[in-house]
Scaffold this motif. Structure first.
Motif, PDB file in Angstrom:
ATOM      1  N   GLN A   6      -1.681  -1.488  18.524  1.00 48.74           N
ATOM      2  CA  GLN A   6      -0.983  -2.193  19.593  1.00 48.74           C
ATOM      3  C   GLN A   6       0.262  -2.883  19.066  1.00 48.74           C
ATOM      4  N   SER A   7       0.190  -3.402  17.861  1.00 45.77           N
ATOM      5  CA  SER A   7       1.344  -4.067  17.261  1.00 45.77           C
ATOM      6  C   SER A   7       1.521  -3.523  15.852  1.00 45.77           C
ATOM      7  N   PRO A   8       2.536  -2.713  15.606  1.00 49.53           N
ATOM      8  CA  PRO A   8       2.714  -2.098  14.297  1.00 49.53           C
ATOM      9  C   PRO A   8       2.838  -3.133  13.177  1.00 49.53           C
ATOM     10  N   VAL A   9       2.210  -2.842  12.084  1.00 52.96           N
ATOM     11  CA  VAL A   9       2.335  -3.675  10.892  1.00 52.96           C
ATOM     12  C   VAL A   9       3.631  -3.321  10.183  1.00 52.96           C
ATOM     13  N   ARG A  10       4.361  -4.345   9.741  1.00 52.59           N
ATOM     14  CA  ARG A  10       5.598  -4.132   8.999  1.00 52.59           C
ATOM     15  C   ARG A  10       5.242  -4.010   7.511  1.00 52.59           C
ATOM     16  N   VAL A  11       5.505  -2.819   6.939  1.00 49.99           N
ATOM     17  CA  VAL A  11       4.983  -2.472   5.623  1.00 49.99           C
ATOM     18  C   VAL A  11       6.110  -2.127   4.661  1.00 49.99           C
ATOM     19  N   GLY A  12       5.948  -2.575   3.410  1.00 47.50           N
ATOM     20  CA  GLY A  12       6.828  -2.168   2.328  1.00 47.50           C
ATOM     21  C   GLY A  12       6.049  -1.385   1.290  1.00 47.50           C
ATOM     22  N   ILE A  13       6.732  -0.490   0.604  1.00 52.94           N
ATOM     23  CA  ILE A  13       6.125   0.288  -0.486  1.00 52.94           C
ATOM     24  C   ILE A  13       6.741  -0.176  -1.798  1.00 52.94           C
ATOM     25  N   VAL A  14       5.897  -0.522  -2.763  1.00 48.99           N
ATOM     26  CA  VAL A  14       6.367  -0.913  -4.092  1.00 48.99           C
ATOM     27  C   VAL A  14       5.958   0.181  -5.069  1.00 48.99           C
ATOM     28  N   GLY A  15       6.947   0.919  -5.568  1.00 45.52           N
ATOM     29  CA  GLY A  15       6.691   2.085  -6.406  1.00 45.52           C
ATOM     30  C   GLY A  15       6.934   3.334  -5.597  1.00 45.52           C
ATOM     31  N   LEU A  16       8.082   3.988  -5.813  1.00 49.26           N
ATOM     32  CA  LEU A  16       8.526   5.054  -4.916  1.00 49.26           C
ATOM     33  C   LEU A  16       8.415   6.441  -5.538  1.00 49.26           C
ATOM     34  N   GLY A  37      11.419  -0.107   0.579  1.00 49.58           N
ATOM     35  CA  GLY A  37      10.684   0.113  -0.654  1.00 49.58           C
ATOM     36  C   GLY A  37      11.350  -0.532  -1.843  1.00 49.58           C
ATOM     37  N   VAL A  38      10.587  -0.600  -2.941  1.00 49.21           N
ATOM     38  CA  VAL A  38      11.067  -1.194  -4.186  1.00 49.21           C
ATOM     39  C   VAL A  38      10.809  -0.232  -5.334  1.00 49.21           C
ATOM     40  N   ASP A  39      11.814  -0.052  -6.176  1.00 50.63           N
ATOM     41  CA  ASP A  39      11.642   0.711  -7.407  1.00 50.63           C
ATOM     42  C   ASP A  39      12.774   0.324  -8.355  1.00 50.63           C
ATOM     43  N   VAL A  40      12.479   0.329  -9.642  1.00 49.00           N
ATOM     44  CA  VAL A  40      13.500  -0.022 -10.626  1.00 49.00           C
ATOM     45  C   VAL A  40      14.389   1.163 -10.961  1.00 49.00           C
ATOM     46  N   VAL A  41      14.016   2.365 -10.509  1.00 46.33           N
ATOM     47  CA  VAL A  41      14.773   3.582 -10.823  1.00 46.33           C
ATOM     48  C   VAL A  41      15.698   3.920  -9.659  1.00 46.33           C
ATOM     49  N   ASP A  42      16.991   4.020  -9.952  1.00 49.77           N
ATOM     50  CA  ASP A  42      17.983   4.294  -8.904  1.00 49.77           C
ATOM     51  C   ASP A  42      17.689   5.595  -8.169  1.00 49.77           C
ATOM     52  N   GLU A  43      17.373   6.657  -8.911  1.00 45.25           N
ATOM     53  CA  GLU A  43      17.139   7.965  -8.286  1.00 45.25           C
ATOM     54  C   GLU A  43      15.953   7.925  -7.332  1.00 45.25           C
ATOM     55  N   GLU A  51      14.853  10.215   2.533  1.00 44.76           N
ATOM     56  CA  GLU A  51      13.724  10.808   3.255  1.00 44.76           C
ATOM     57  C   GLU A  51      13.277   9.961   4.433  1.00 44.76           C
ATOM     58  N   TYR A  52      13.295   8.632   4.277  1.00 41.84           N
ATOM     59  CA  TYR A  52      12.705   7.777   5.313  1.00 41.84           C
ATOM     60  C   TYR A  52      13.723   6.909   6.049  1.00 41.84           C
ATOM     61  N   ASP A  53      14.982   6.956   5.641  1.00 44.69           N
ATOM     62  CA  ASP A  53      16.051   6.226   6.322  1.00 44.69           C
ATOM     63  C   ASP A  53      15.729   4.738   6.440  1.00 44.69           C
ATOM     64  N   VAL A  54      15.297   4.158   5.320  1.00 44.87           N
ATOM     65  CA  VAL A  54      15.023   2.723   5.254  1.00 44.87           C
ATOM     66  C   VAL A  54      15.701   2.171   4.002  1.00 44.87           C
ATOM     67  N   PRO A  55      15.987   0.882   3.962  1.00 45.69           N
ATOM     68  CA  PRO A  55      16.615   0.304   2.770  1.00 45.69           C
ATOM     69  C   PRO A  55      15.611   0.217   1.612  1.00 45.69           C
ATOM     70  N   THR A  56      16.125   0.279   0.407  1.00 51.38           N
ATOM     71  CA  THR A  56      15.306   0.083  -0.787  1.00 51.38           C
ATOM     72  C   THR A  56      15.953  -0.972  -1.658  1.00 51.38           C
ATOM     73  N   PHE A  57      15.139  -1.555  -2.537  1.00 49.08           N
ATOM     74  CA  PHE A  57      15.585  -2.677  -3.342  1.00 49.08           C
ATOM     75  C   PHE A  57      15.166  -2.491  -4.795  1.00 49.08           C
ATOM     76  N   GLY A  58      15.891  -3.155  -5.676  1.00 51.14           N
ATOM     77  CA  GLY A  58      15.569  -3.096  -7.089  1.00 51.14           C
ATOM     78  C   GLY A  58      14.597  -4.169  -7.522  1.00 51.14           C
ATOM     79  N   THR A  59      14.386  -5.202  -6.680  1.00 47.60           N
ATOM     80  CA  THR A  59      13.467  -6.286  -7.014  1.00 47.60           C
ATOM     81  C   THR A  59      12.530  -6.540  -5.841  1.00 47.60           C
ATOM     82  N   TYR A  60      11.337  -7.010  -6.150  1.00 48.20           N
ATOM     83  CA  TYR A  60      10.344  -7.265  -5.112  1.00 48.20           C
ATOM     84  C   TYR A  60      10.726  -8.450  -4.239  1.00 48.20           C
ATOM     85  N   GLU A  61      11.486  -9.418  -4.783  1.00 49.44           N
ATOM     86  CA  GLU A  61      11.863 -10.578  -3.975  1.00 49.44           C
ATOM     87  C   GLU A  61      12.614 -10.155  -2.717  1.00 49.44           C
ATOM     88  N   GLU A  62      13.501  -9.170  -2.853  1.00 44.78           N
ATOM     89  CA  GLU A  62      14.290  -8.730  -1.702  1.00 44.78           C
ATOM     90  C   GLU A  62      13.411  -8.122  -0.620  1.00 44.78           C
TER      91      GLU A  62
END
Length: 356
Positions: A6-16, A37-43, A51-62
């Motif tokens: 009924q109400s989608p959960v807003r989810v992040g992936i850590v490790g891409l 998502g979060v990953d330390v690797v640029d690629e 693939e998913y048209d969402v922003p990604t970050f280099g640090t988990y804080e973001e």
């Protein structure tokens, strides 16, 4: 579990990496909202964005500041503690891929953080969501098998080293090899079938016989070899576990060995038993009876084929929506699995049984 949230959960992936994509596909199929998502690797970040048209970050804080309700942590084992603890301290619920951590000490720190957090952490032992395992559990609760006394747990690949030279085969990052990678599933299911009894003694042997060989022969590689092959972990483990109530577990785990592969769990009880195939989900119940004449009976249980990762996610997201910590796949249970793994490694190193 609900089919249409009924109400989608807003989810992040850590490790891409691969498992991160695997989780992202399933949560979007379930109708949840993938925030980023979060990953330390640029690629890795670039592939995920494409693939998913969402922003990604280099640090988990973001990511944790991007108004997420929950995160799925799929990093190499060494980094589980860092990301899971930070998420819990930020009030974010966590689905943490198995194992709990790369070391027992790190696993204990995650458990401490989860105990004091407002949110919760669930650990990714997806095989418990196999319908065959659930049918066994239901019959067990009805008393069909009597007292379960022994579980033979097998997770054996004939050749299945997950790429030599990557983090899986580098002990500093993974914490261990076949035992920590696939053995966690075998140990978790065995303890689950026994209702997580008090463990008193663990004896184990680990070996590294195939992964470091130049002539390692295979038909298919589970992963891909790196240019420089490093193999500082085990590829085979055998163990025996005793409990305070006289129950026992025999364990056979291998990435590579010269024998047929098997995923069978053979469960013995005083009134009946069962064989469960972790890979196919097949469940056969073994019983004896004297109705008419003394006879043996083997009952094959047919269930629907399901995606166990998707069912695991569905259960997790329903718990997030409800604001209630799940009863399944708890941190406490994962910590008990980690204690057994640690004891097997210590038993091998010290050459004797480990008392717990």
């Amino acid at each position: 579990m609900s089919q249409q949230p009924q109400s989608p959960v807003r989810v992040g992936i850590v490790g891409l990496g691969g498992i991160g994509h695997h989780h992202a596909e399933r949560l979007t199929d379930l109708g949840e909202t993938l925030v980023g998502g979060v990953d330390v690797v640029d690629e890795a970040r670039e592939r995920f964005e494409d693939e998913y048209d969402v922003p990604t970050f280099g640090t988990y804080e973001e990511l944790y500041e991007a108004d997420v309700d929950a995160v799925v942590v799929t990093t190499p084992n060494k980094f589980h503690e860092q990301y899971a603890v930070e998420a819990l301290e930020s009030g974010v619920d966590v689905l943490l891929e198995k194992p709990l951590a790369n070391t027992l000490e790190s696993a204990e720190r995650i458990a401490e953080a989860a105990e004091s957090a407002d949110g919760f952490c669930m650990v990714g032992f997806n095989n418990r969501f196999n319908p065959g395992a659930e049918v066994f559990e239901a019959y067990q609760e009805e008393g069909r098998f009597g007292d379960i006394t022994h579980v033979e747990a097998n997770y054996v690949r004939r050749r299945g080293v997950p790429g030599r030279g990557g983090w899986f085969t580098t002990k500093e990052v993974s914490g261990g090899g076949a035992l920590l990678d696939i053995g966690v599933h075998a140990i978790d299911l065995a303890l689950h079938f026994l209702d997580f009894p008090e463990i008193t003694e663990v004896t184990g042997e680990t070996r590294s016989e195939f992964g470091g060989r130049e002539d390692y022969t295979f038909l298919e590689m589970w992963g891909e070899d790196a240019e420089e092959i490093e193999f500082s972990v085990d590829d085979h483990a055998t163990a025996f576990v005793r409990t305070a109530d006289g129950q026992s577990i025999s364990l056979e785990v291998a990435w590579a060995t010269n024998r047929p592969p098997t995923n069978d769990f053979v469960i013995q009880g005083t009134e009946g038993g069962a064989t469960f195939d972790r890979e196919t989900g097949d469940l056969t119940i073994h019983e004896v009876n004297d109705v008419g004449a003394n006879h043996f009976s083997d009952t094959e249980i047919d269930t629907r084929e399901v995606d166990t990762h998707e069912r695991e996610q569905e259960y997790f997201f329903d718990a997030v929506r409800a604001g209630e910590a799940p009863d399944r796949n708890t941190v406490e249970q994962a910590l008990e699995v980690q204690r057994v793994i640690d004891a097997i490694y210590r038993s091998d190193e010290e050459g004797h049984a480990i008392q717990l």
